[in-house]
Scaffold this active site. Structure first.
Site, short mmCIF file in Angstrom:
data_model
loop_
_atom_site.label_atom_id
_atom_site.label_comp_id
_atom_site.label_asym_id
_atom_site.label_seq_id
_atom_site.Cartn_x
_atom_site.Cartn_y
_atom_site.Cartn_z
CG ASP A 184 -6.46 -1.92 -4.06
OD1 ASP A 184 -7.18 -1.40 -3.20
OD2 ASP A 184 -5.22 -1.81 -4.06
CG HIS B 90 -5.60 -1.85 -0.27
ND1 HIS B 90 -4.85 -1.44 -1.37
CD2 HIS B 90 -5.01 -1.26 0.81
CE1 HIS B 90 -3.87 -0.63 -0.96
NE2 HIS B 90 -3.94 -0.51 0.35
CB SER C 44 -0.96 -0.04 1.20
OG SER C 44 -1.88 1.03 1.16
#
Length: 417
Positions: free
Chosen positions: A326, A360, A232
């Protein structure tokens, strides 16, 4: 009280590493008896995660989750690890938190009579993070803060810096499990941890350069074999390190962005400002969650290029992994963009893996799925995307690819069993 005739078995052992598969089996049941199996764990924040499934014993009175299908519940069909990956939190929008890797995660199982609710059998799977003989060393050297994991055996070993996601603090689960595969792994915090700033106005790459120097100079580390793993927000930091620093051999970027985001990044006389989101592209789901998937613009456009990380300068090998569903941002777009930039500069030293219907947070296998949660940069709950089963399969596949990537590019002395 559990029935004395019914036995719940966890094979090959009730204790295992967190990322290992186990076999759940019930024995001693009446033939064709309907049984509800429940699983439960409590994370380090005190949030309870649970799953359940309905099974029917075979003619010998057995239920084996590796061959017996679930007929209803949190999942259906034959799913040997379904009672792990299908767990959901009792508090909505909660992400599984494990801070203390010195203690295992305890997953409790109960087998209940489907008709009466009577407890037939129970058992506990202790899922550990450290293999025997591993050293866990808190690090407070100069400016850097984190935890170093050193595997047992004769070193030196390849080294890896583990950078986690936005939100600060320190997460050790992935680092400890990766170290068990024959790497010295530094789980590196960069804010909201010990004496580090709680709300930094900028992130200085010199801090990460100091961490890299620390790891390279450690006597248990092979200086010429250094990697980075990120997820991320930290993906941009990993790409920046690979672009501006020498001595990095392999970088894994999981659901990251090709540009800097949220907090300005400084290095010497250079500044990478955060990419400015397009507010009109933010939507709200029917359930009231914020959807920011399309909020970030294309960083290669002229007006955004100051935020773009110059990965064409990097000399290392890359692994780019992205989830096609995502909703934190468009990871698929950014991963493919990174590959395109490298190709346009004559560099083919990358691997690209995409995962349909995954969300995600691609964590280590069997980590409970997190479809939504509080986002520190947004200040509200957002949707992270994905479907539980597909996400679980993605985590399992990617974990194997990450280990192979670092083993191939760095070498390793595999010590986990």
């Amino acid at each position: 009280m559990a029935s004395s005739q019914v036995r719940l078995r966890i094979l090959p052992s009730a204790r295992c590493l967190f990322d290992k598969m186990v076999q759940i089996r019930l024995e001693g049941l009446a033939p064709h008896k309907s049984v509800k199996l429940r699983s439960k764990l409590v994370d380090d924040r005190g949030v309870t995660f649970t799953a359940s499934a309905l099974y029917v014993a075979d003619k010998t009175g057995q239920i084996d989750l590796s061959t017996s299908p679930s007929l209803a519940g949190s999942f259906t069909g034959v799913e040997s690890m379904g009672l792990f990956w299908a767990m959901t939190p009792d508090t909505p929008h909660s992400k599984y938190l494990k801070k203390n890797v010195l203690s295992p995660t305890s997953v409790e199982f109960q087998a209940l009579c489907e008709e009466t609710g009577e407890l037939l059998a129970s058992g506990t799977n202790e899922r550990e993070y450290l293999i025997e003989g591993m050293k866990r060393i808190p690090v407070a050297e100069g400016n850097i803060r984190g935890v170093l994991f050193i595997p047992p055996g004769e070193g030196p070993f390849p080294g890896i810096i583990d950078l986690y996601t936005f939100g600060g603090g320190l997460t050790e689960s992935r680092a400890s499990l990766l170290a068990g595969r024959g790497f010295v792994v530094l789980a590196l915090a960069y804010y909201r941890y010990n004496s580090l700033p709680k709300n930094p106005q900028n992130l200085n790459l010199e801090y990460f350069e100091e961490a890299l120097t620390y790891l390279k100079n450690h006597p248990e580390v092979q200086t010429s074999r250094i990697g980075i793993i990120s997820l991320s927000h930290s993906g941009a930091l990993a790409l920046s390190m690979a672009s501006f620093f020498s001595g990095i051999t392999a970088t894994a970027c999981i659901n990251g962005c090709t540009a800097n985001t949220v907090i300005p990044v400084h290095y010497k006389n250079q500044v990478l400002p955060p990419l400015t989101p397009v507010i009109k592209n933010i939507t709200v789901t029917d359930s009231g969650l914020i959807d920011i998937r399309d909020a970030l613009p294309d960083p290669t456009l002229e007006r955004n290029r100051s935020s773009l990380i110059p990965i064409e300068r990097a000399t290392c090998h890359f692994l780019f992994a992205f989830s096609e569903d995502d909703h934190n941002w468009n990871s698929s777009f950014f991963a493919k963009q990174a590959a395109s930039i490298l190709k346009s500069h004559g560099k083919e030293s990358f691997e690209l893996f995409g995962y349909p219907k995954a969300g995600h947070f691609l964590e280590v296998p069997y980590t409970p799925f997190c479809p939504s949660g509080f986002h520190g940069a947004v200040g509200r709950e957002v949707v992270f995307g994905g479907e539980p089963k597909a996400h679980s399969e993605a985590q399992l596949h990617l974990w194997e690819k990450v280990q192979l990537f670092f083993k191939t590019r760095l070498g390793s002395k595999n010590t986990a069993v």
